[in-house]
Design a protein around this motif. Structure first.
Motif, PDB file in Angstrom:
ATOM      1  N   LEU A   1       0.818  -1.208   0.000  1.00  0.00           N
ATOM      2  CA  LEU A   1       0.000   0.000   0.000  1.00  0.00           C
ATOM      3  C   LEU A   1       0.852   1.258   0.000  1.00  0.00           C
ATOM      4  CD1 LEU A   1      -2.831  -0.897   2.550  1.00  0.00           C
ATOM      5  CD2 LEU A   1      -2.929  -1.007   0.052  1.00  0.00           C
ATOM      6  N   GLY A   2       2.094   1.125   0.452  1.00  0.00           N
ATOM      7  CA  GLY A   2       3.004   2.255   0.473  1.00  0.00           C
ATOM      8  C   GLY A   2       2.898   3.077   1.742  1.00  0.00           C
ATOM      9  N   GLY A   3       3.893   3.922   1.958  1.00  0.00           N
ATOM     10  CA  GLY A   3       3.892   4.800   3.126  1.00  0.00           C
ATOM     11  C   GLY A   3       4.709   4.233   4.265  1.00  0.00           C
ATOM     12  N   GLU A   4       5.567   5.040   4.844  1.00  0.00           N
ATOM     13  CA  GLU A   4       6.436   4.598   5.942  1.00  0.00           C
ATOM     14  C   GLU A   4       5.689   4.482   7.262  1.00  0.00           C
ATOM     15  OE1 GLU A   4       9.590   3.644   5.551  1.00  0.00           O
ATOM     16  OE2 GLU A   4       9.299   3.994   3.403  1.00  0.00           O
ATOM     17  N   HIS A   5       4.472   5.005   7.324  1.00  0.00           N
ATOM     18  CA  HIS A   5       3.727   5.046   8.581  1.00  0.00           C
ATOM     19  C   HIS A   5       3.016   3.736   8.895  1.00  0.00           C
ATOM     20  CE1 HIS A   5       0.802   5.825   5.426  1.00  0.00           C
ATOM     21  NE2 HIS A   5      -0.172   5.575   6.273  1.00  0.00           N
ATOM     22  N   ARG A   6       2.866   2.857   7.938  1.00  0.00           N
ATOM     23  CA  ARG A   6       2.068   1.643   8.136  1.00  0.00           C
ATOM     24  C   ARG A   6       2.839   0.611   8.963  1.00  0.00           C
ATOM     25  NH1 ARG A   6      -0.311   3.185   2.939  1.00  0.00           N
ATOM     26  NH2 ARG A   6      -2.570   3.310   3.317  1.00  0.00           N
ATOM     27  N   ARG A   7       2.123  -0.023   9.936  1.00  0.00           N
ATOM     28  CA  ARG A   7       2.788  -0.964  10.830  1.00  0.00           C
ATOM     29  C   ARG A   7       1.831  -2.080  11.244  1.00  0.00           C
ATOM     30  NH1 ARG A   7       7.476   0.479  12.243  1.00  0.00           N
ATOM     31  NH2 ARG A   7       7.649  -1.090  13.880  1.00  0.00           N
ATOM     32  N   VAL A   8       2.426  -3.184  11.702  1.00  0.00           N
ATOM     33  CA  VAL A   8       1.695  -4.306  12.285  1.00  0.00           C
ATOM     34  C   VAL A   8       2.099  -4.402  13.750  1.00  0.00           C
ATOM     35  CG1 VAL A   8       1.229  -6.778  12.180  1.00  0.00           C
ATOM     36  CG2 VAL A   8       1.724  -5.518  10.070  1.00  0.00           C
ATOM     37  N   ILE A   9       1.100  -4.551  14.621  1.00  0.00           N
ATOM     38  CA  ILE A   9       1.346  -4.709  16.059  1.00  0.00           C
ATOM     39  C   ILE A   9       0.868  -6.097  16.465  1.00  0.00           C
ATOM     40  CG2 ILE A   9       0.879  -3.816  18.373  1.00  0.00           C
ATOM     41  CD1 ILE A   9       0.147  -1.125  17.015  1.00  0.00           C
ATOM     42  N   GLY A  10       1.788  -6.954  16.882  1.00  0.00           N
ATOM     43  CA  GLY A  10       1.444  -8.317  17.277  1.00  0.00           C
ATOM     44  C   GLY A  10       1.560  -8.511  18.780  1.00  0.00           C
ATOM     45  N   ILE A  11       0.614  -9.256  19.343  1.00  0.00           N
ATOM     46  CA  ILE A  11       0.571  -9.487  20.788  1.00  0.00           C
ATOM     47  C   ILE A  11       0.519 -10.987  21.055  1.00  0.00           C
ATOM     48  CG2 ILE A  11      -0.652  -8.974  22.939  1.00  0.00           C
ATOM     49  CD1 ILE A  11      -2.240  -6.851  21.148  1.00  0.00           C
ATOM     50  N   ASP A  12       1.348 -11.448  21.967  1.00  0.00           N
ATOM     51  CA  ASP A  12       1.285 -12.854  22.377  1.00  0.00           C
ATOM     52  C   ASP A  12       1.797 -12.964  23.805  1.00  0.00           C
ATOM     53  OD1 ASP A  12       1.664 -15.796  22.606  1.00  0.00           O
ATOM     54  OD2 ASP A  12       1.321 -15.757  20.448  1.00  0.00           O
ATOM     55  N   ILE A  13       1.168 -13.809  24.592  1.00  0.00           N
ATOM     56  CA  ILE A  13       1.577 -13.964  25.983  1.00  0.00           C
ATOM     57  C   ILE A  13       2.909 -14.691  26.112  1.00  0.00           C
ATOM     58  CG2 ILE A  13       0.427 -16.192  26.425  1.00  0.00           C
ATOM     59  CD1 ILE A  13      -0.516 -14.904  29.121  1.00  0.00           C
ATOM     60  N   ASP A  14       3.304 -15.425  25.039  1.00  0.00           N
ATOM     61  CA  ASP A  14       4.564 -16.185  25.068  1.00  0.00           C
ATOM     62  C   ASP A  14       5.169 -16.191  23.668  1.00  0.00           C
ATOM     63  OD1 ASP A  14       6.675 -17.865  25.631  1.00  0.00           O
ATOM     64  OD2 ASP A  14       5.459 -19.700  25.589  1.00  0.00           O
TER      65      ASP A  14
END
Length: 250
Positions: free
Chosen positions: A99-112
């Motif tokens: 999609l482009g753009g330096e602002h795009r991010r993925v936030i992943g959460i895991d307890i372990d």
């Protein structure tokens, strides 16, 4: 700015819409799909695929559906609960990169987050687009951490794929679904547990009557901002997320 569709493109889109509607009405097809899905679990089918080198543990049909949604809704941030080997984070990051753009991010959460998985993810070419949070997804402090990483005005999509018990998923929905931007999606994976024989989940704390699908229906009674997009599952037929493609409509 994209050009308006041509007459030919509009005609093709109508044809596809009719195809999908026909699939939704085809009870025989749905039964055959259900049989195929149940048999595929005997072979741990979802474990057989990788995305850019990382195991993704998803069905390819769901991956295709997700990329259509990402392209159409153009999120800036994807929040995911459940990391495992990290393939889904890499997949989401690769779609956002397109999609482009330096602002795009993925936030992943895991307890372990296992050390070898963290090391592999940190060495991946898309690591710069991915934040990993090792914590319980249903703690208020985790939600606060996630919110602090989302710039104001961002378009947000949420993918829930961690602990699959009713109570856990319902709490995740209460915490993270409100982050979703109107027009974007919250996808709840493994709602299929409700439709599979009890022995499929025999060694798990979830099963028929206590799973992501029961949580989805409980949440929809609390929050009228979301609707199930059944056209997605009609289109792809094979999905781990029946009733789990939730579009924020208001």
């Amino acid at each position: 700015m994209s050009k308006p569709p041509t007459e030919a493109e509009q005609a093709f889109a109508r044809e596809v819409e009719e195809n999908v509607a026909g699939l939704g009405r085809d009870a025989v097809m749905k039964d055959l799909t259900g049989q195929w899905f149940r048999r595929s679990t005997d072979h741990r089918y979802s474990y057989n695929f990788r995305w850019m080198g990382r195991p993704i543990i998803q069905y390819p049909q769901d991956m295709v559906a997700l990329q259509e949604i990402v392209w159409d809704t153009r999120p800036d941030i994807v929040v995911e609960t459940g990391i495992a080997h990290g393939g889904s984070l890499v997949y989401s990051a690769s779609l956002l990169r397109m999609l482009g753009g330096e602002h795009r991010r993925v936030i992943g959460i895991d307890i372990d987050i296992r050390p070898h998985n963290r090391a592999a993810m940190e060495a991946h070419p898309l690591a710069g687009m991915i934040d990993m949070i090792e914590a319980s997804s249903i703690e208020q402090s985790t939600l606060a951490d996630v919110k602090s990483r989302i710039p104001e005005g961002s378009r947000v999509m949420v993918l829930l794929d961690s602990n699959h018990t009713h109570d856990h998923v319902l709490e995740e929905l209460r915490l993270y679904a409100p982050l979703v931007t109107p027009g974007c999606y919250c996808v709840v994976y493994d709602t299929i547990v409700e439709d599979l024989p009890a022995e499929f989940s025999a060694s798990r704390p979830w099963g028929p009557g206590d799973n992501p699908k029961t949580a989805v229906h409980a949440y929809l009674k609390e929050d009228d901002r979301f609707e199930i997009d059944r056209a997605i599952e009609d289109k792809i037929q094979i999905t781990v997320a029946p009733d789990g493609w939730l579009k924020r409509v208001r």
